[in-house]
Structures are given as structure tokens and as C-alpha cells.
Design an enzyme around this catalytic site. Structure first.
Site, PDB file in Angstrom:
ATOM      1  N   ASP A  63      57.808   5.230 -23.275  1.00 23.43           N
ATOM      2  CA  ASP A  63      56.526   5.744 -22.777  1.00 23.43           C
ATOM      3  C   ASP A  63      55.863   4.833 -21.749  1.00 23.43           C
ATOM      4  O   ASP A  63      54.912   5.251 -21.080  1.00 23.43           O
ATOM      5  CB  ASP A  63      55.559   5.985 -23.939  1.00 23.43           C
ATOM      6  CG  ASP A  63      55.857   7.287 -24.675  1.00 23.43           C
ATOM      7  OD1 ASP A  63      56.598   8.122 -24.128  1.00 23.43           O
ATOM      8  OD2 ASP A  63      55.360   7.459 -25.795  1.00 23.43           O
ATOM      9  N   LYS A  86      59.795  15.242 -22.349  1.00 28.43           N
ATOM     10  CA  LYS A  86      58.380  14.973 -22.595  1.00 28.43           C
ATOM     11  C   LYS A  86      57.523  16.108 -22.023  1.00 28.43           C
ATOM     12  O   LYS A  86      58.018  17.203 -21.759  1.00 28.43           O
ATOM     13  CB  LYS A  86      57.998  13.616 -21.989  1.00 28.43           C
ATOM     14  CG  LYS A  86      58.731  12.429 -22.605  1.00 28.43           C
ATOM     15  CD  LYS A  86      58.259  12.135 -24.013  1.00 28.43           C
ATOM     16  CE  LYS A  86      58.885  10.869 -24.565  1.00 28.43           C
ATOM     17  NZ  LYS A  86      58.344  10.511 -25.889  1.00 28.43           N
TER      18      LYS A  86
END
Length: 409
Positions: free
Chosen positions: A292, A319
Site C-alpha cells: 500500500d 485494489k
């Protein structure tokens, strides 16, 4: 809402910022709190994802819509599968209905869960009929999103016989698996993680207790980037953080030494300080345990005119958007020389940063926040800037506090 970001005056910063609780920890604890009402939680994340999670756990409606909240989709799939007598249709945004869920659904079906697809096989919306699960062994690939694995771990202690998970092949995002196990241990639930096997013992009830959520390290990443791009001597104090963190993204403290940023740990806070210039050699890093923060690091490298090779990024394809393609497109528009594969990113040095470029955010909060620090180099436009509320409600307020001028377009 589209905005223009710009920095007026010098780039020496000295501020204090409070960041809300970790979204990752909060969402795990919200599931556990509903399984074990003895838990009280402080410093919950104020992110949209956690708000969606709380709403989903409190509603008695048949259709549960979690919007863009991927963590909620995955954790709630297992949660509702073991809620005996409850039937729900779990759905989300258009993007959510194109994010795969089949690997988790198959694992739950192997355990005896009753789940079917309402539309496209392998994707939400899904219909879940809660039932009693007695099977105590399951296999799942170890290189998939750790949220599938954590989803199973969160319900494991409430199964009659507990659960043993065999992870097939190479295991990625281990810190997030360990975060889940640490939270279970904190509650008094016995676990064991050896090799490719994870065992969670059954637990009917726990002692009454308060859990305080650590602030979100992913959110801290944007301030690491800002300090990296600031003048030497700049510093930002962030709370509430601890040195022994459960969050994989706490590796930021080590990574940003490359950019001359030192992390000083205090009592329940950290201070980020720019102590020297960025090292000019290529940054080589495997982010399989912290994917991330890839967007933030790539933008920092571009702004600091250094090359980077980032690997371990295969989970970014599924994502909120395909983050590798999005990074490639937006950095190219800014003047970067960049290439991506399905699991890596390669950035060359570049002396040009195009100004007043409009950054598309693709319904992805991290695209907006990762590119914001570039305002310390050039004026930059962020499209659909309100997308940041998914994980960080007051992000733009905090940007203004540290000296970034924001104009609505």
C-alpha cells in the site's frame, strides 16, 4: 471536487498532526467485537471503510452495500457465513463488483459455508446463508491478498473446532497476517503460525477488555514523503504511534532513511525529521509485505529525481483501481520515464516535472494522497479529491496545516 495544490513561501515545516486509528486494525477489531461483545475499542479509524463496516455490522437489512470498501467485503464474507440463521446479499460499488472474491468464497465453501453469486461468477454481489461450520481444516494460496487469509482467521476461534489453514506456495503480506494473529492473541485466543500452517483454537468467550487502536502507518506515509521533499531541519510530529507496531507499513521508518528522513520514537508519537539530502543511488525494494505504500514511494522517488525498482506489487492489480497502470499513466503525464509489469514498477531518473498536471484518482484514495506531496515541487491538480475520505477524513485539512495551499476548481 477538483483542487489545485501549491506551496507558497519556503519549504521548512514544523507541525504536529494527529492521525486517526489504523483502518486495518479497526476493521479487524470491529469484526472481533461483534463476535466477542466483551471488547471495547478506542481510537477507531474515521475512514469511510470503517464507517461502512460499522453500518454493515449493525444493519438488519438483507442487502448490505459496502461501497468501495474492499476490506469490509472480504471480512464480512466470512463473518456472515458463520452467522447462523442470517441471510444477506453482500454488494458494493461498480468497481467492487469487478474485484475478485472467488478464492475466499471457495475456501469458505470447502469449510461448509453456503454462498452463491448473484451475477458474475467469482465476483460480488454474493448471497450468503449463515450456517454452523464444523470443518476445521482448509487450504488457500499464500500469495493472494492477505485479507482473504485474515478474513478466515477472524472467524476461526468461533468455529466449533477452531481452524487450521494451510497456505499453499509462497506467502505474501505476512505482516498483515501477523497483525490479525497478534490481535487474536491480545484477546486471549491461542494461535500458532509455523511454516505454511496457521492454527487458531476455538474460544467461546473472552475477558472484558479495552483495545486502543494505533494510528494508521499508511496515512503516515504521505508525511514521510512531504518531509523527504522539504528543507533539511523540517519536522512533523505524528500521533499516536508505537515502535513495536503490528502494521507492516511501519517499515516506512527504515525505507525513508534513503530520503534523509529520520524517525524519532517518543511516548505514543513519532517525529519525522529531514536530517540530510536524499541518496542519489537507485532505490531497490521488495514491497510484498507493504504494497500500500508503493504509490507514495514511487512519487517521492520521482520528485527527488532518483530511480527506483519496486517489486512484490502483484496485489495492486486488484485494489480500488489497477494501481500499477494508474501510476504508470499519471507519472508519465508528469514527465516520468516509467515502466510497469503485473508485479513491479521501474522508474528512471528524470529532471523534468510538468506543472499544473491534472492527476486522475480512479476512485482510489491513495492516488490522491500519494501525489499531493508533489505540490512542494510544482503546482498540481487533484481530480475528485474527496476520494481521500475512504481512509483519511481530514487529509486536506492537514495538508493546509503544514503549508500546502488548496484552491477548489
Amino acid at each position: 471536487m477538483d483542487i489545485l495544490l501549491n506551496v507558497v513561501g519556503n519549504k521548512k515545516i514544523n507541525e504536529k498532526i494527529t492521525i486517526s486509528g489504523s483502518k486495518s486494525e479497526s476493521n479487524r477489531l470491529l469484526i472481533l467485537q461483534n463476535l466477542f461483545p466483551e471488547i471495547s475499542i478506542e481510537n477507531l479509524s474515521d475512514s469511510d471503510d470503517s464507517v461502512h463496516m460499522q453500518h454493515a455490522l449493525s444493519t438488519d437489512k438483507e442487502t448490505v452495500d459496502i461501497g468501495h470498501a474492499g476490506t469490509a467485503m472480504r471480512f464480512l464474507t466470512s463473518y456472515f457465513a458463520v452467522k447462523e440463521g442470517r441471510e444477506v446479499v453482500l454488494t458494493g460499488s461498480d468497481r467492487m463488483q469487478n474485484r475478485p472474491i472467488e478464492i475466499l468464497v471457495n475456501a469458505l465453501k470447502d469449510l461448509g459455508a453456503t454462498i452463491s453469486y448473484e451475477d458474475k461468477v467469482g465476483y460480488p454481489p454474493i448471497r450468503i446463508k449463515g450456517s454452523k461450520i464444523t470443518t476445521d481444516k482448509v487450504q488457500i494460496n499464500g500469495n493472494v491478498s492477505s485479507q482473504y487469509i485474515s478474513s478466515l482467521l477472524l472467524i476461526a476461534s468461533k468455529l466449533e473446532n477452531g481452524l487450521e489453514i494451510e497456505l499453499l506456495g509462497k506467502i505474501t503480506s505476512v505482516p498483515y497476517i501477523k497483525m490479525t494473529l497478534s490481535l487474536l492473541n491480545q484477546l486471549g485466543i491461542e494461535t500458532n503460525f509455523e511454516g505454511n500452517f496457521i492454527k487458531v483454537n476455538p474460544k467461546k468467550s473472552i475477558e472484558k477488555q479495552l483495545v486502543v487502536v494505533e494510528s494508521d502507518w499508511s496515512s503516515a506515509s504521505y508525511f514521510y514523503s512531504i518531509i523527504a521533499l522539504s528543507d533539511i531541519g523540517s519536522e512533523i510530529q505524528l500521533s499516536a504511534y508505537k515502535k513495536e507496531s503490528l502494521q507492516g507499513d511501519s517499515c516506512l521508518a527504515e525505507i525513508y532513511l534513503h530520503f534523509g528522513v529520520e524517525t524519532i520514537f517518543g511516548e505514543n508519537f513519532i517525529t519525522l525529521k529531514k536530517v540530510k539530502e536524499t541518496k542519489k543511488e537507485t532505490l531497490e525494494i521488495d514491497l510484498k509485505n507493504a504494497p500500500d505504500i508503493a504509490q507514495t514511494i514511487a512519487v517521492t522517488c520521482f520528485a527527488e529525481n532518483i530511480a527506483c525498482n519496486l517489486s512484490g506489487l502483484h496485489t495492486l492489480k486488484i485494489k480500488e483501481t489497477d494501481r500499477l497502470v494508474a501510476l504508470n499513466d499519471e507519472l508519465t503525464n508528469l514527465g516520468a520515464i516509467i515502466s510497469v509489469t503485473d508485479k513491479s514498477l521501474h522508474l528512471e531518473t528524470s529532471t523534468t516535472i510538468n506543472s499544473n498536471i491534472s492527476i486522475k484518482t480512479y476512485n482510489d484514495h491513495r492516488m490522491a494522497m500519494a501525489f499531493a506531496p508533489l505540490a512542494l515541487r510544482v503546482p498540481i491538480k487533484i481530480l475528485d479529491a474527496e476520494v481521500v475520505t475512504k481512509s483519511y477524513q481530514k487529509f486536506w485539512d492537514d495538508m493546509q496545516q503544514i503549508g500546502i495551499k488548496i484552491d477548489k476548481l
